[in-house]
Motif scaffolding. Structure first.
Motif, PDB file in Angstrom:
ATOM      1  N   LEU A  19     -10.842  10.521   2.280  1.00 39.97           N
ATOM      2  CA  LEU A  19     -10.215   9.271   1.939  1.00 39.97           C
ATOM      3  C   LEU A  19      -9.896   8.566   3.240  1.00 39.97           C
ATOM      4  CD1 LEU A  19      -8.796   7.385  -0.137  1.00 39.97           C
ATOM      5  CD2 LEU A  19      -6.761   8.761   0.235  1.00 39.97           C
ATOM      6  N   ALA A  20     -10.283   7.310   3.362  1.00 42.63           N
ATOM      7  CA  ALA A  20      -9.993   6.523   4.562  1.00 42.63           C
ATOM      8  C   ALA A  20      -9.045   5.393   4.189  1.00 42.63           C
ATOM      9  CB  ALA A  20     -11.279   5.963   5.151  1.00 42.63           C
ATOM     10  N   LEU A  21      -7.967   5.262   4.945  1.00 38.66           N
ATOM     11  CA  LEU A  21      -7.023   4.161   4.766  1.00 38.66           C
ATOM     12  C   LEU A  21      -7.346   3.107   5.809  1.00 38.66           C
ATOM     13  CD1 LEU A  21      -3.762   6.246   4.300  1.00 38.66           C
ATOM     14  CD2 LEU A  21      -5.319   5.390   2.553  1.00 38.66           C
ATOM     15  N   VAL A  22      -7.556   1.865   5.352  1.00 40.21           N
ATOM     16  CA  VAL A  22      -8.043   0.803   6.219  1.00 40.21           C
ATOM     17  C   VAL A  22      -7.069  -0.359   6.227  1.00 40.21           C
ATOM     18  CG1 VAL A  22      -9.969  -0.775   6.632  1.00 40.21           C
ATOM     19  CG2 VAL A  22     -10.411   1.475   5.649  1.00 40.21           C
ATOM     20  N   ASP A  23      -6.762  -0.865   7.426  1.00 37.35           N
ATOM     21  CA  ASP A  23      -5.978  -2.092   7.580  1.00 37.35           C
ATOM     22  C   ASP A  23      -6.984  -3.233   7.690  1.00 37.35           C
ATOM     23  OD1 ASP A  23      -4.477  -4.270   8.358  1.00 37.35           O
ATOM     24  OD2 ASP A  23      -3.436  -3.215   9.986  1.00 37.35           O
ATOM     25  N   LEU A  24      -7.156  -3.981   6.618  1.00 37.09           N
ATOM     26  CA  LEU A  24      -8.172  -5.038   6.582  1.00 37.09           C
ATOM     27  C   LEU A  24      -7.772  -6.282   7.357  1.00 37.09           C
ATOM     28  CD1 LEU A  24      -9.280  -4.710   2.853  1.00 37.09           C
ATOM     29  CD2 LEU A  24     -10.460  -3.877   4.894  1.00 37.09           C
ATOM     30  N   VAL A  49      -9.873   1.536  10.491  1.00 40.05           N
ATOM     31  CA  VAL A  49      -9.455   2.753   9.800  1.00 40.05           C
ATOM     32  C   VAL A  49      -8.214   3.265  10.527  1.00 40.05           C
ATOM     33  CG1 VAL A  49     -10.078   5.101   9.164  1.00 40.05           C
ATOM     34  CG2 VAL A  49     -11.802   3.293   9.084  1.00 40.05           C
ATOM     35  N   VAL A  50      -7.103   3.393   9.802  1.00 41.14           N
ATOM     36  CA  VAL A  50      -5.861   3.842  10.430  1.00 41.14           C
ATOM     37  C   VAL A  50      -5.564   5.310  10.155  1.00 41.14           C
ATOM     38  CG1 VAL A  50      -4.823   1.557  10.563  1.00 41.14           C
ATOM     39  CG2 VAL A  50      -4.490   2.931   8.512  1.00 41.14           C
ATOM     40  N   ARG A  51      -6.140   5.865   9.090  1.00 42.88           N
ATOM     41  CA  ARG A  51      -5.928   7.278   8.783  1.00 42.88           C
ATOM     42  C   ARG A  51      -7.082   7.767   7.919  1.00 42.88           C
ATOM     43  NH1 ARG A  51      -0.423  10.239   7.637  1.00 42.88           N
ATOM     44  NH2 ARG A  51       0.069   8.715   9.227  1.00 42.88           N
ATOM     45  N   THR A  52      -7.527   8.992   8.174  1.00 39.11           N
ATOM     46  CA  THR A  52      -8.561   9.621   7.359  1.00 39.11           C
ATOM     47  C   THR A  52      -8.026  10.968   6.895  1.00 39.11           C
ATOM     48  OG1 THR A  52     -10.270   8.557   8.685  1.00 39.11           O
ATOM     49  CG2 THR A  52     -10.958  10.384   7.295  1.00 39.11           C
ATOM     50  N   LEU A  53      -8.164  11.217   5.584  1.00 44.23           N
ATOM     51  CA  LEU A  53      -7.690  12.479   5.008  1.00 44.23           C
ATOM     52  C   LEU A  53      -8.865  13.237   4.420  1.00 44.23           C
ATOM     53  CD1 LEU A  53      -5.329  10.119   3.972  1.00 44.23           C
ATOM     54  CD2 LEU A  53      -4.194  12.317   3.901  1.00 44.23           C
ATOM     55  N   LEU A  54      -8.819  14.572   4.557  1.00 43.18           N
ATOM     56  CA  LEU A  54      -9.827  15.448   3.983  1.00 43.18           C
ATOM     57  C   LEU A  54      -9.092  16.544   3.231  1.00 43.18           C
ATOM     58  CD1 LEU A  54     -12.754  16.404   3.678  1.00 43.18           C
ATOM     59  CD2 LEU A  54     -12.488  17.612   5.836  1.00 43.18           C
ATOM     60  N   GLY A  95      -6.539  16.326   1.419  1.00 38.73           N
ATOM     61  CA  GLY A  95      -5.099  16.150   1.540  1.00 38.73           C
ATOM     62  C   GLY A  95      -4.542  16.311   2.945  1.00 38.73           C
ATOM     63  N   GLN A  96      -5.361  16.649   3.914  1.00 40.50           N
ATOM     64  CA  GLN A  96      -4.896  16.843   5.284  1.00 40.50           C
ATOM     65  C   GLN A  96      -5.376  15.696   6.157  1.00 40.50           C
ATOM     66  OE1 GLN A  96      -5.736  20.685   6.967  1.00 40.50           O
ATOM     67  NE2 GLN A  96      -5.446  19.980   9.059  1.00 40.50           N
ATOM     68  N   THR A  97      -4.465  15.131   6.964  1.00 41.67           N
ATOM     69  CA  THR A  97      -4.851  14.070   7.892  1.00 41.67           C
ATOM     70  C   THR A  97      -5.718  14.665   8.983  1.00 41.67           C
ATOM     71  OG1 THR A  97      -2.842  12.800   7.474  1.00 41.67           O
ATOM     72  CG2 THR A  97      -3.984  12.354   9.535  1.00 41.67           C
ATOM     73  N   VAL A  98      -6.920  14.099   9.158  1.00 45.47           N
ATOM     74  CA  VAL A  98      -7.829  14.586  10.198  1.00 45.47           C
ATOM     75  C   VAL A  98      -8.006  13.564  11.322  1.00 45.47           C
ATOM     76  CG1 VAL A  98      -9.053  16.207   8.706  1.00 45.47           C
ATOM     77  CG2 VAL A  98      -9.865  13.857   8.887  1.00 45.47           C
ATOM     78  N   MET A  99      -7.719  12.292  11.040  1.00 52.67           N
ATOM     79  CA  MET A  99      -7.775  11.259  12.068  1.00 52.67           C
ATOM     80  C   MET A  99      -6.641  10.271  11.821  1.00 52.67           C
ATOM     81  SD  MET A  99     -10.894   8.788  13.280  1.00 52.67           S
ATOM     82  CE  MET A  99     -11.627   9.914  14.431  1.00 52.67           C
ATOM     83  N   HIS A 100      -5.940   9.905  12.896  1.00 54.66           N
ATOM     84  CA  HIS A 100      -4.830   8.957  12.775  1.00 54.66           C
ATOM     85  C   HIS A 100      -4.868   8.014  13.970  1.00 54.66           C
ATOM     86  CE1 HIS A 100      -0.546   7.669  12.920  1.00 54.66           C
ATOM     87  NE2 HIS A 100      -0.785   7.556  11.627  1.00 54.66           N
ATOM     88  N   ASP A 101      -4.904   6.707  13.699  1.00 54.73           N
ATOM     89  CA  ASP A 101      -4.955   5.668  14.740  1.00 54.73           C
ATOM     90  C   ASP A 101      -6.034   5.932  15.783  1.00 54.73           C
ATOM     91  OD1 ASP A 101      -3.064   3.951  13.689  1.00 54.73           O
ATOM     92  OD2 ASP A 101      -1.397   4.998  14.642  1.00 54.73           O
ATOM     93  N   GLY A 102      -7.222   6.311  15.315  1.00 61.90           N
ATOM     94  CA  GLY A 102      -8.364   6.474  16.204  1.00 61.90           C
ATOM     95  C   GLY A 102      -8.430   7.798  16.934  1.00 61.90           C
ATOM     96  N   ARG A 103      -7.503   8.701  16.679  1.00 63.21           N
ATOM     97  CA  ARG A 103      -7.513  10.004  17.349  1.00 63.21           C
ATOM     98  C   ARG A 103      -7.717  11.114  16.327  1.00 63.21           C
ATOM     99  NH1 ARG A 103      -2.696  11.615  19.903  1.00 63.21           N
ATOM    100  NH2 ARG A 103      -1.746  10.759  18.048  1.00 63.21           N
ATOM    101  N   ILE A 104      -8.555  12.083  16.657  1.00 62.09           N
ATOM    102  CA  ILE A 104      -8.736  13.256  15.804  1.00 62.09           C
ATOM    103  C   ILE A 104      -7.504  14.137  15.982  1.00 62.09           C
ATOM    104  CG2 ILE A 104     -10.145  15.308  15.394  1.00 62.09           C
ATOM    105  CD1 ILE A 104     -12.549  13.633  16.371  1.00 62.09           C
TER     106      ILE A 104
END
Length: 81
Positions: free
Chosen positions: A1-6, A35-40, A42-51
């Motif tokens: 799941l990717a959360l995006v600030d449009l 993309v501000v956050r990516t979840l796999l 249920g776990q955040t795997v990327m936040h604000d461009g950092r793994i």
């Protein structure tokens, strides 16, 4: 799941790419959205461009059964006779 600030424009640089090849037709362009956050699972795997997580994905091979599925039945042998 990717959360995006449009609403956030994002300039793309080769250093921002998170894959093996630092080539993209989008390098040097500003695109709308980030993309501000990516979840796999249920776990955040990327936040604000950092793994922010170690690798937790699974390799999926073409033609292989999905992980956790029951084994395929053995093919029926035909007896010549």
């Amino acid at each position: 799941l990717a959360l995006v600030d449009l609403q956030r424009p994002t300039p793309h640089a080769a250093a921002d790419l998170c894959y093996r090849h630092a080539h993209s037709p989008y390098v040097g362009r500003a695109l709308q959205g980030r993309v501000v956050r990516t979840l796999l699972r249920g776990q955040t795997v990327m936040h604000d461009g950092r793994i922010v997580s170690p690798p937790i994905g699974r390799l999926v091979r073409p033609g292989a059964p999905p992980p956790g599925s029951p084994p395929a039945p053995a093919p029926a042998s035909s007896a010549a006779g």
